[in-house]
Scaffold this motif. Structure first.
Motif, short mmCIF file in Angstrom:
data_model
loop_
_atom_site.label_atom_id
_atom_site.label_comp_id
_atom_site.label_asym_id
_atom_site.label_seq_id
_atom_site.Cartn_x
_atom_site.Cartn_y
_atom_site.Cartn_z
N SER A 204 59.08 -62.20 -32.06
CA SER A 204 59.79 -63.12 -31.17
C SER A 204 60.97 -63.76 -31.88
CB SER A 204 58.89 -64.16 -30.52
OG SER A 204 57.84 -64.51 -31.31
N ALA A 205 60.88 -63.89 -33.19
CA ALA A 205 62.03 -64.45 -33.92
C ALA A 205 63.26 -63.54 -33.78
CB ALA A 205 61.69 -64.64 -35.39
N LEU A 206 63.02 -62.25 -33.55
CA LEU A 206 64.14 -61.32 -33.33
C LEU A 206 64.49 -61.22 -31.86
CD1 LEU A 206 64.00 -57.99 -35.33
CD2 LEU A 206 65.63 -59.84 -35.49
N ASN A 207 63.80 -61.97 -31.04
CA ASN A 207 63.95 -61.87 -29.59
C ASN A 207 63.74 -60.42 -29.15
OD1 ASN A 207 64.40 -62.51 -26.99
ND2 ASN A 207 66.59 -62.92 -27.19
N ASN B 1 55.64 -69.16 -36.91
CA ASN B 1 55.23 -69.11 -38.30
C ASN B 1 55.79 -70.32 -39.04
OD1 ASN B 1 54.57 -68.38 -40.89
ND2 ASN B 1 56.02 -66.67 -40.99
N GLN C 35 56.14 -78.77 -37.10
CA GLN C 35 57.09 -77.66 -37.16
C GLN C 35 56.66 -76.53 -36.21
OE1 GLN C 35 57.39 -75.44 -40.75
NE2 GLN C 35 59.52 -74.86 -40.37
N GLU D 199 57.65 -77.46 -32.77
CA GLU D 199 59.11 -77.34 -32.64
C GLU D 199 59.51 -75.87 -32.39
OE1 GLU D 199 61.60 -80.02 -33.70
OE2 GLU D 199 62.82 -78.65 -32.50
N LEU D 200 58.92 -74.98 -33.18
CA LEU D 200 59.25 -73.55 -33.05
C LEU D 200 58.73 -73.00 -31.72
CD1 LEU D 200 58.47 -72.45 -36.69
CD2 LEU D 200 60.69 -72.27 -35.58
N ARG E 196 58.21 -74.63 -29.02
CA ARG E 196 59.02 -75.18 -27.94
C ARG E 196 60.34 -74.41 -27.81
NH1 ARG E 196 62.47 -79.26 -27.04
NH2 ARG E 196 62.81 -79.30 -29.27
N ALA E 197 60.95 -74.10 -28.97
CA ALA E 197 62.21 -73.35 -28.95
C ALA E 197 62.01 -71.97 -28.31
CB ALA E 197 62.76 -73.21 -30.37
N GLN E 198 60.79 -71.44 -28.46
CA GLN E 198 60.50 -70.14 -27.87
C GLN E 198 60.17 -70.23 -26.39
OE1 GLN E 198 57.43 -67.93 -29.89
NE2 GLN E 198 58.20 -68.60 -31.87
N GLY E 199 60.00 -71.45 -25.93
CA GLY E 199 59.65 -71.63 -24.54
C GLY E 199 58.16 -71.41 -24.27
N GLU F 17 57.84 -79.86 -22.58
CA GLU F 17 57.56 -81.23 -22.14
C GLU F 17 58.10 -81.47 -20.75
OE1 GLU F 17 59.46 -83.26 -25.24
OE2 GLU F 17 58.02 -82.51 -26.70
#
Lengths: 444, 319
Positions: free
Chosen positions: A117-120, A402, A429, A432-433, A435-438, A444
Motif C-alpha cells: 500500500s505504500a506504493l499505492n 509499518n 504513528q 497516523e499512517l 489514517r493517511a491510507q484511508g 475521524e
C-alpha cells in the motif's frame, strides 16, 4: 517600482500553475494498469522480445540477485534488461520516485501488505493473479505473501526471512546445552544458565537499531496467529494494550538483567555477525539478512559447523515471517502494454525455466516443488526455510501500516523512554499512517 | 510596453538622478546606461530562480494544507489539519527545539574556532599561510564524508579511544556519540570544525581591514594585547561577526548531512533535527505532513533571520 509590479505578476503565474500541481504526478497512468482491464495475458516465457528494453530497480543489497537469470532471459528472448541500482534507503527512494511519476518495469519490493500500500499498489502495480508460474510453488508457500486486498501484486523469488534465533553451536555445546530451546521462556532460561556460566547469552545492535523489533515480534507470534494484527488494523487493539506492551516490558527486563552484550546501546549489525562467529555471544534473534552477513565472513563449511537456527515463539518453535525487499519483485503499470507484457514475461521466465539457474547462481533455497535446492546451501538457511511453512506473519506482513517500532525500541534501549512510551509512540504513528491510507477504523 | 515608454520619458528628464531609478527590463538601451548591463540579462537567472526556488516554496505552502501521501492517487485539501496534528503530538516542537539548540551551538563553536584561528594566524608568515590552507580544507570536504569519518573516529572501538587508551594506559571505550544529552554538542563541534575555515577567512579579512593607526594609537596609550583585542579589534570586527553568526546560525537550522552521517538522529533521537525528521516522515509516504514540517522550518528560519540580523546590525551601528 518595476519589481513592485513584477512580483504580483509572478504570484499570479504561480497560482495558475497550482491546479496542475495538485494532482499526484505518480497517478498519471492510473487507469492503464489497474486490475479490471481484463485478465492480463501471460506471454510464453521465451517468446521473442527483440528490441524490447526493460528496467529493473534494485537496492544495493539486491542488485546482483537478478544477474544470472536476467542474462539467461536476454539470451533466450533477445530483450535487453537493465538493472538499475537505487540508492539506500531503497524503499524511501523508490517511493519518492514513484510519487513523482518515475516508474521502472519491475522492482524489488517487500511483498507485504503495508509496503504494497505504500506504493499505492492498486494504482501503480500490475496485478499478478493468474500468473502461470504460481503452480510451480510449493503449495504451502504459494499464498504466503505478496497480496493486498486479495489481489496478488508481488512475485516471491526467494525464501522470505523468518525471524528466529541464530546460535553458535560450539558455545551451546561447551556449556552442556544439547537441545535447542523449545519456547521463548525456555530460551530465556537457557540464557540465564549461560549468563551464570559467564557467557553473554544474547546480542543486541542498538547502534544500528533495526533489529530491536525482532525481540518484540517473536513474543507476538502466538497472538499474531490468533488475529492480533487484524484487531490492531481494526483499531480494536492498541500497541498500548497488555498483549503488546508486556512484550516490550519483557524485552526491557531482559536487557536490564544483563542478558545482552555490554555495548548493546552502540553495537552494530557488523559487530553482531563478528560476535556470533567468534563465539562471544551464544544467540542472536535475527532474520536471514543476518545470515547473509555471516556468509560474507565465513564459508559454508565453517557456517555449517558453527551456526544453527531455530524459530521461537511463546508457545513453541513457530517462526515469524517477514519477507524483505530482496525476496520479491513487483511489476509496474507503466501504461505501455508491450512493456507491461514483457515485464510479466520476465517474471514468468524467472519462476519457470529460469528458476534452476537462479537458485544455483544465488545458492539459495528453492521455493518450487520441481526445483531441488542447489548443493552448498548452508544448513541454517535450510532450517530457516523449513520454519517458513508453519510460520505466522510479522507486523510488516499483516499490519496495514509499518510504524517505526524499532526506532522507539532503540530509544528505550538508550534509556530515553519507557516501554509505555514506546507503545504510545508506535500506536500514534500507526494511527497516523493508517489514517493517511484511508483505513476506516482510523478515520475521524 | 507602456511601462517601457514611461521609463524612457522619465529618463529623458535631465534633472532626474538616474542612479536612483529602477532598473529597466526592456526597451532600447539608455545611453547613460550603455556601459552597464541590460537588465534583461537577469531573466535567465530569474527564470531558474522562479522554477527551482519560488515555485517549490509556493507549493510547499499549498501541499501543507492537503493530504498528499504515497498511499492514494488523489490529493485533497484538508485545511489546517496537518498543523493541528503535528503541534498536538509534540514531535514537531521537539525536533524544532533540537534544531534551534543545534544551530545556536554550531554558531557558537564555528565562530569561536574561526575567531581563534584568525587571531592566531593573522600575521602573513609562511607557516601561517600554509596553516590557513590546511584549515580551509574541511570547508571543501563533503559534509557526508566528514560525518562518516567522525562517526568512525568516535566509535567505542574507534581511533580516538585507541589513542586515549595508548596515552593513558587504561582501556578507554567511551561511546562519544552515545549520550542522549551530550551527543548534540559533539555533533555541533564537528559541524563547527567543518566550517571554521570559512569563519576564519572572514575574520581574517575583517582583521586586515582594521586601520593600523588605531592599533598604534592604542599601543601608545599603553594598552595590553588583550585590551587591544577586547576594546579595539573585536568591536571593529562587528561586520564580520554579523555575517559569520548569521550564516552559521541560519545555515545550520537547515542542517542535515553532517548529523545524518554521524548519528542518523540518534541516540534516542536526541539529535533528530527537523530536517532528519522531515526526511523520515517523507520516507513513510506521508508527503503532506513532511511538507508541513518543512514549511514550519522555513517560517522558523525566516522568523529568526530578521531579529538576528537586525540585532547584529545594530551592534555595528555603535562603531
Amino acid at each position: 517600482m518595476k519589481t513592485a509590479r513584477t512580483l504580483p505578476a509572478l504570484l499570479v503565474g504561480a497560482a495558475l500553475l497550482l491546479p496542475a500541481a495538485c494532482s499526484d504526478p505518480g497517478a498519471s497512468t492510473a487507469d492503464t494498469g489497474s486490475g479490471d482491464s481484463a485478465a492480463a495475458e501471460w506471454p510464453e516465457a521465451t517468446a521473442d522480445l527483440a528490441g524490447t528494453e526493460l528496467t529493473i530497480w534494485a537496492a544495493q543489497n539486491s542488485n546482483t540477485v537478478p544477474e544470472a537469470v536476467v542474462a539467461a532471459f536476454e539470451e533466450a528472448t533477445g530483450a535487453s534488461v537493465e538493472v538499475e541500482t537505487i540508492p539506500d534507503p531503497y524503499e524511501q527512494s523508490v517511493q519518492t520516485r514513484v510519487a513523482t511519476g518515475d516508474k521502472p518495469d519491475l522492482a524489488f519490493w517487500q511483498p507485504t501488505g503495508s509496503q504494497l500500500s505504500a506504493l499505492n499498489a492498486t494504482q501503480n502495480l500490475q496485478p499478478l493473479d493468474d500468473a502461470p508460474y504460481l503452480e510451480n510453488y510449493k503449495p504451502e508457500l504459494r499464498d504466503l505473501t505478496g497480496m493486498l486486498d486479495d489481489t496478488r501484486y508481488a512475485a516471491l523469488i526467494k525464501s522470505p526471512a523468518v525471524i528466529g534465533v541464530y546460535y553458535n553451536k560450539e558455545v551451546l555445546e561447551e556449556n552442556g546445552i544439547t537441545e535447542t530451546p523449545t519456547s521463548f521462556d525456555d530460551m530465556v532460561e537457557t540464557g540465564r544458565e549461560l549468563q551464570e556460566a559467564g557467557v553473554t547469552p544474547f546480542f543486541e545492535m542498538g547502534g544500528d537499531r533495526w533489529a530491536t523489533q525482532w525481540w518484540v515480534q517473536v513474543q507476538l507470534a502466538d497472538a499474531a496467529a490468533d488475529g492480533l494484527w487484524d484487531e490492531i488494523n481494526a483499531n480494536e487493539t492498541s500497541f498500548t494494550d497488555p498483549v503488546v506492551l508486556d512484550t516490550i516490558d519483557t524485552y526491557q527486563g531482559l536487557v536490564e538483567d544483563g542478558l545482552f552484550n555490554e555495548d548493546y546501546k552502540t553495537a552494530t549489525f557488523e559487530d553482531e555477525g563478528d560476535a556470533l562467529l567468534a563465539g562471544d555471544v551464544a544467540m542472536v534473534v535475527q532474520v536471514n539478512s543476518f545470515f547473509g552477513q555471516l556468509q560474507s565472513k565465513a564459508d559454508t563449511a565453517e557456517l555449517d559447523e558453527k551456526i544453527g537456527y531455530f524459530p521461537i515463539s511463546p508457545g513453541g518453535n513457530v517462526g515469524t515471517n517477514i519477507p524483505d525487499q530482496s525476496n520479491a519483485l513487483v511489476a509496474f503499470a507503466t501504461g505501455d502494454d508491450d512493456r507491461e507484457a514483457a515485464a510479466r514475461q520476465l517474471l514468468n521466465y524467472w519462476l519457470s525455466e529460469g528458476y534452476p539457474t537462479f537458485v544455483e547462481d544465488q545458492q539459495t533455497v528453492s521455493l518450487q516443488t520441481e526445483v531441488p535446492n542447489p548443493d552448498g546451501v548452508p544448513e541454517a538457511l535450510i532450517s530457516e526455510n523449513e520454519a517458513l511453512a508453519d510460520s505466522v506473519g510479522s507486523m510488516q506482513s499483516l499490519a496495514v501500516a509499518n510504524p517505526d517500532l524499532y526506532i522507539y525500541l532503540a530509544d528505550m534501549l538508550q534509556g530515553a523512554t519507557t516501554p509505555q512510551e514506546v507503545a504510545e509512540q508506535t500506536q500514534a504513528q500507526f494511527a497516523e499512517l493508517a489514517r493517511a491510507q484511508g483505513v476506516e477504523a482510523f478515520d475521524e | 510596453m507602456a511601462q517601457g515608454t514611461e521609463v524612457r520619458e522619465r529618463s529623458a528628464t535631465p534633472s532626474a538622478p538616474s542612479a536612483r531609478r529602477g532598473p529597466r527590463l526592456f526597451g532600447p538601451a539608455d545611453p547613460r546606461h550603455a556601459s552597464s548591463y541590460p537588465v534583461s540579462f537577469l531573466l535567465p537567472a530569474f527564470a531558474v530562480l522562479l522554477v527551482f526556488f519560488f515555485l517549490p516554496t509556493v507549493y510547499n505552502f499549498v501541499y501543507a494544507f492537503t493530504d498528499w501521501s504515497s498511499f492514494k492517487a488523489e490529493i485533497n485539501f484538508v485545511g489546517a489539519d496537518n498543523f493541528e496534528r503535528l503541534l498536538s503530538n509534540g514531535d514537531l516542537l521537539r525536533a524544532l527545539r533540537i534544531t534551534v539548540v543545534y544551530a545556536v551551538l554550531v554558531a557558537l563553536f564555528q565562530n569561536l574556532f574561526g575567531l581563534l584561528l584568525a587571531v592566531l594566524l593573522e600575521n602573513d608568515t609562511r607557516v601561517n599561510r600554509l596553516s590557513r590552507v590546511f584549515l580551509f580544507i574541511p570547508v571543501l570536504m563533503s559534509a557526508l564524508a566528514v560525518g562518516y569519518i567522525f562517526q568512525a573516529l568516535l566509535k567505542p572501538d574507534g581511533a580516538l579511544n585507541a589513542v586515549l587508551t595508548r596515552v593513558s594506559g587504561d582501556e578507554v571505550s567511551t561511546a562519544w556519540l552515545g549520550s542522549t544529552t551530550w551527543t548534540i554538542v559533539v555533533v555541533a563541534v564537528i559541524h563547527g570544525w567543518k566550517w571554521m575555515g570559512l569563519s576564519m577567512l572572514i575574520y581574517l579579512a575583517g582583521l586586515k581591514t582594521i586601520d593600523g593607526q588605531l592599533i598604534e594609537a592604542s599601543k601608545l596609550d599603553g594598552t595590553t594585547a588583550w585590551q587591544r583585542f577586547v576594546h579595539v579589534r573585536f568591536p571593529l570586527l562587528a561586520p564580520a561577526v554579523t555575517f559569520n553568526v548569521a550564516t552559521a546560525l541560519l545555515g545550520s537550522l537547515n542542517s542535515f548531512d553532517i548529523v545524518q552521517a554521524t548519528t542518523g538522529g540518534g541516540p534516542a533521537r536526541s539529535t533528530e533535527l527537523l530536517n532528519i525528521f522531515i526526511y523520515r516522515t517523507f520516507g513513510q509516504g506521508l508527503f503532506a505532513q513532511a511538507t508541513t514540517m518543512s514549511l514550519v522550518l522555513f517560517l522558523t528560519v525566516a522568523l529568526m533571520a530578521f531579529p538576528v540580523v537586525g540585532l547584529l546590525r545594530r551592534r555595528e551601528n555603535v562603531l
